[in-house]
Design an enzyme around this catalytic site. Sequence first.
Site, PDB file in Angstrom:
ATOM      1  N   ASP A 148     -81.749 -37.514  66.236  1.00 19.45           N
ATOM      2  CA  ASP A 148     -80.723 -38.020  67.151  1.00 19.45           C
ATOM      3  C   ASP A 148     -81.302 -39.198  67.910  1.00 19.45           C
ATOM      4  O   ASP A 148     -82.501 -39.245  68.180  1.00 19.45           O
ATOM      5  CB  ASP A 148     -80.243 -36.932  68.129  1.00 19.45           C
ATOM      6  CG  ASP A 148     -78.851 -37.238  68.660  1.00 19.45           C
ATOM      7  OD1 ASP A 148     -77.865 -36.695  68.128  1.00 19.45           O
ATOM      8  OD2 ASP A 148     -78.741 -38.037  69.620  1.00 19.45           O
ATOM      9  N   ASP A 195     -82.994 -43.925  65.687  1.00 20.82           N
ATOM     10  CA  ASP A 195     -81.692 -44.454  65.294  1.00 20.82           C
ATOM     11  C   ASP A 195     -81.527 -44.172  63.801  1.00 20.82           C
ATOM     12  O   ASP A 195     -82.367 -44.609  62.996  1.00 20.82           O
ATOM     13  CB  ASP A 195     -81.681 -45.966  65.573  1.00 20.82           C
ATOM     14  CG  ASP A 195     -80.334 -46.594  65.294  1.00 20.82           C
ATOM     15  OD1 ASP A 195     -79.593 -46.078  64.424  1.00 20.82           O
ATOM     16  OD2 ASP A 195     -80.011 -47.604  65.954  1.00 20.82           O
ATOM     17  N   CYS A 242     -65.156 -35.903  64.902  1.00 18.40           N
ATOM     18  CA  CYS A 242     -64.149 -35.158  65.671  1.00 18.40           C
ATOM     19  C   CYS A 242     -63.121 -36.170  66.167  1.00 18.40           C
ATOM     20  O   CYS A 242     -62.721 -36.152  67.318  1.00 18.40           O
ATOM     21  CB  CYS A 242     -64.778 -34.346  66.797  1.00 18.40           C
ATOM     22  SG  CYS A 242     -65.819 -35.296  67.900  1.00 18.40           S
ATOM     23  N   ALA A 302     -77.743 -35.067  65.169  1.00 19.43           N
ATOM     24  CA  ALA A 302     -77.794 -33.604  65.242  1.00 19.43           C
ATOM     25  C   ALA A 302     -77.452 -32.987  66.596  1.00 19.43           C
ATOM     26  O   ALA A 302     -77.064 -31.825  66.668  1.00 19.43           O
ATOM     27  CB  ALA A 302     -79.193 -33.144  64.855  1.00 19.43           C
ATOM     28  N   ALA A 303     -77.624 -33.748  67.670  1.00 20.59           N
ATOM     29  CA  ALA A 303     -77.526 -33.120  69.003  1.00 20.59           C
ATOM     30  C   ALA A 303     -76.083 -32.809  69.395  1.00 20.59           C
ATOM     31  O   ALA A 303     -75.199 -33.586  69.067  1.00 20.59           O
ATOM     32  CB  ALA A 303     -78.151 -34.050  70.030  1.00 20.59           C
ATOM     33  N   PRO A 304     -75.853 -31.684  70.082  1.00 21.34           N
ATOM     34  CA  PRO A 304     -76.809 -30.711  70.624  1.00 21.34           C
ATOM     35  C   PRO A 304     -77.256 -29.633  69.641  1.00 21.34           C
ATOM     36  O   PRO A 304     -77.926 -28.676  70.046  1.00 21.34           O
ATOM     37  CB  PRO A 304     -76.035 -30.089  71.787  1.00 21.34           C
ATOM     38  CG  PRO A 304     -74.595 -30.178  71.370  1.00 21.34           C
ATOM     39  CD  PRO A 304     -74.478 -31.437  70.548  1.00 21.34           C
ATOM     40  N   GLY A 305     -76.902 -29.749  68.387  1.00 20.53           N
ATOM     41  CA  GLY A 305     -77.515 -28.862  67.402  1.00 20.53           C
ATOM     42  C   GLY A 305     -76.662 -27.699  66.931  1.00 20.53           C
ATOM     43  O   GLY A 305     -77.176 -26.800  66.251  1.00 20.53           O
ATOM     44  N   GLY A 306     -75.380 -27.711  67.264  1.00 22.96           N
ATOM     45  CA  GLY A 306     -74.508 -26.611  66.851  1.00 22.96           C
ATOM     46  C   GLY A 306     -74.488 -26.436  65.336  1.00 22.96           C
ATOM     47  O   GLY A 306     -74.634 -25.317  64.815  1.00 22.96           O
ATOM     48  N   LYS A 307     -74.371 -27.558  64.636  1.00 26.56           N
ATOM     49  CA  LYS A 307     -74.250 -27.466  63.171  1.00 26.56           C
ATOM     50  C   LYS A 307     -75.625 -27.219  62.533  1.00 26.56           C
ATOM     51  O   LYS A 307     -75.735 -26.537  61.524  1.00 26.56           O
ATOM     52  CB  LYS A 307     -73.559 -28.720  62.623  1.00 26.56           C
ATOM     53  CG  LYS A 307     -72.143 -28.855  63.206  1.00 26.56           C
ATOM     54  CD  LYS A 307     -71.384 -30.041  62.682  1.00 26.56           C
ATOM     55  CE  LYS A 307     -70.026 -30.173  63.342  1.00 26.56           C
ATOM     56  NZ  LYS A 307     -70.057 -30.790  64.700  1.00 26.56           N
TER      57      LYS A 307
HETATM   58  C1  LIG Z   1     -70.785 -35.814  67.277  1.00 29.25           C
HETATM   59  S1  LIG Z   1     -72.326 -35.763  68.013  1.00 29.25           S
HETATM   60  C2  LIG Z   1     -73.188 -34.655  66.971  1.00 29.25           C
HETATM   61  C3  LIG Z   1     -72.877 -33.199  67.215  1.00 29.25           C
HETATM   62  C4  LIG Z   1     -73.826 -32.271  66.470  1.00 29.25           C
HETATM   63  N1  LIG Z   1     -73.840 -32.520  65.054  1.00 29.25           N
HETATM   64  C5  LIG Z   1     -73.504 -30.807  66.698  1.00 29.25           C
HETATM   65  O1  LIG Z   1     -72.836 -30.198  65.892  1.00 29.25           O
HETATM   66  O2  LIG Z   1     -73.943 -30.259  67.722  1.00 29.25           O
HETATM   67  C6  LIG Z   1     -72.980 -37.306  67.551  1.00 29.25           C
HETATM   68  C7  LIG Z   1     -74.437 -37.512  67.926  1.00 29.25           C
HETATM   69  O3  LIG Z   1     -74.847 -38.754  67.352  1.00 29.25           O
HETATM   70  C8  LIG Z   1     -75.863 -39.302  68.176  1.00 29.25           C
HETATM   71  N2  LIG Z   1     -75.998 -40.731  67.809  1.00 29.25           N
HETATM   72  C9  LIG Z   1     -75.271 -41.776  68.217  1.00 29.25           C
HETATM   73  N3  LIG Z   1     -75.688 -42.904  67.620  1.00 29.25           N
HETATM   74  C10 LIG Z   1     -76.715 -42.555  66.806  1.00 29.25           C
HETATM   75  C11 LIG Z   1     -77.578 -43.270  65.931  1.00 29.25           C
HETATM   76  N4  LIG Z   1     -77.448 -44.584  65.762  1.00 29.25           N
HETATM   77  N5  LIG Z   1     -78.515 -42.581  65.279  1.00 29.25           N
HETATM   78  C12 LIG Z   1     -78.667 -41.240  65.453  1.00 29.25           C
HETATM   79  N6  LIG Z   1     -77.879 -40.515  66.270  1.00 29.25           N
HETATM   80  C13 LIG Z   1     -76.912 -41.167  66.932  1.00 29.25           C
HETATM   81  C14 LIG Z   1     -75.377 -39.009  69.577  1.00 29.25           C
HETATM   82  O4  LIG Z   1     -76.451 -39.024  70.498  1.00 29.25           O
HETATM   83  C15 LIG Z   1     -74.741 -37.627  69.411  1.00 29.25           C
HETATM   84  O5  LIG Z   1     -75.636 -36.628  69.788  1.00 29.25           O
END
Ligand SMILES: C[S@@+](CC[C@H](N)C(=O)[O-])C[C@H]1O[C@@H](n2cnc3c(N)ncnc32)[C@H](O)[C@@H]1O
Length: 464
Positions: free
Chosen positions: A301, A327, A399, A279-284
């Site tokens: 996240d 995770d 992305c 989810a991070a940084p949470g835009g969606k």
């Molecule tokens: C593409 S970003 C998400 C962007 C977010 N959805 C937004 O719109 O702001 C991918 C995220 O996946 C997290 N991530 C990476 N591996 C992960 C895992 N095994 N489990 C959960 N989150 C994970 C990363 O820390 C990162 O914040």
Amino acid sequence: MTKIFHKPMTNTQNDTSILTSRKIALKILLCVLKEGQSLSSLIQLTENIEARDAAFARMLSFGVLRFYQQLQALLKPFIKKPLKSKDLDIQLIMLMAIYQIMYTRVPDFAVVDSAVKQVRKSRKKWAAKMVNGVLRNYLRHIDGKDPDDVIKEIALKEIEGEEAVFSHPQWIINKLKKDWPESWREILTANNKQAPMTLRINLQHIRADEYITELEKNAEVSGDKITGLPSVLILQQARDVKQLPGFSKGWFSVQDAGAQLAALILQPVEGDHILDACAAPGGKTAHMFELQKGIQITALDISASRLQRVDENCQRLGFSPSLIVADARAVDEWWSGELFDKILLDVPCSATGVIRRHPDIKSLRREEDIDALVELQREILVKNWALLKPGGTLLYATCSLFKAENEQQIMWFLQQVDDAALVDLPEIVTELGSQSKVSCGVQLFPVDGRSDGFYYALLKKEHL
Ligand SMILES: C[S@@+](CC[C@H](N)C(=O)[O-])C[C@H]1O[C@@H](n2cnc3c(N)ncnc32)[C@H](O)[C@@H]1O
């Protein structure tokens, strides 16, 4: 030389502030290239200096990373003996200068002068004469030539000719050529352009039209809408968010137009319990709440510090997801046992679709990362599919521009399970235009200036 292209700004700073900006830009570049830190995490280094100097430091660091492969190729013929890796700082001072010579309106003599002064002020005074000589030779060589011809000339001499012309590492060029034989050039060229600042207007507070009026009145800037995407507003000039009306009141967030499709595709309805597993940084996450207040979101996240940003962003907008640091693959450790109505998997990926905004990706990402990412994405997909209600939908999003992370991933998944069906994407998705036909889902390219590169596939869980 007549400088005719990509001219971001004229420099009106004095000597001291130029040196301050160059010092910070150099620090940022060293942290990215030596320590592997991300450019966006380093921008805070520009926060405590004058706005004009901060803008100059950002322009230099983004510019050098955007054209890193090309600038290296331009510099190479003028260096007699390759510099040692401990002298990366000296090389970067020269690359900053060549970037300015090629891409800004700062007069050439001033560029060389400030590069040499920067070396003299450092602990490596021995390099000042060499830097002066190299840059003056460079200027003599390109005198009177069109910058595009200079790049072509170097590219012809270099084995890494494509790297120099397109300013991407060869492995990315090769992968894009293989995946998109008709569009790779266009994609690479678009990746080197600066992306606009795009807002997501919070339609619970204000309509985009009304916000444009506010902007014109209070921030002397206007914005362009995109038909069919009512929350998107592309600013005609970037601004600090705090200078725009209503930021603290939650009237808008900064989010690319392509990224705004995720919540629109998932279409939250009242009563939904949605899992946002990366989810991070949470835009969606926040956008889903803006579309439908009456939902519950579990936002997860793996990174505690990044999840903190989900909290901050949602608080500013007045939303409260349930936050879990975990995770996404280790479902036994965090799942309550209640199935979700909808799941968003915005998985970690190569981020090759957002190079316009994050040019450091070209230097940080390695070819061998891709297989590991594909494996991680598969595990997240398989484990989280089990948490979806029969009849529920899961949106897989990246992305990335690589098929291995996108359509090939979904094709693979559809062969692994017998209760998943592809769902047609809403028509709204076609509004962004720059897309390619793929066997499943939709692939957006960053080529028309309005959107970054994204991939989306919507899956429904069948009642078996
Ligand atoms: C593409 S970003 C998400 C962007 C977010 N959805 C937004 O719109 O702001 C991918 C995220 O996946 C997290 N991530 C990476 N591996 C992960 C895992 N095994 N489990 C959960 N989150 C994970 C990363 O820390 C990162 O914040």
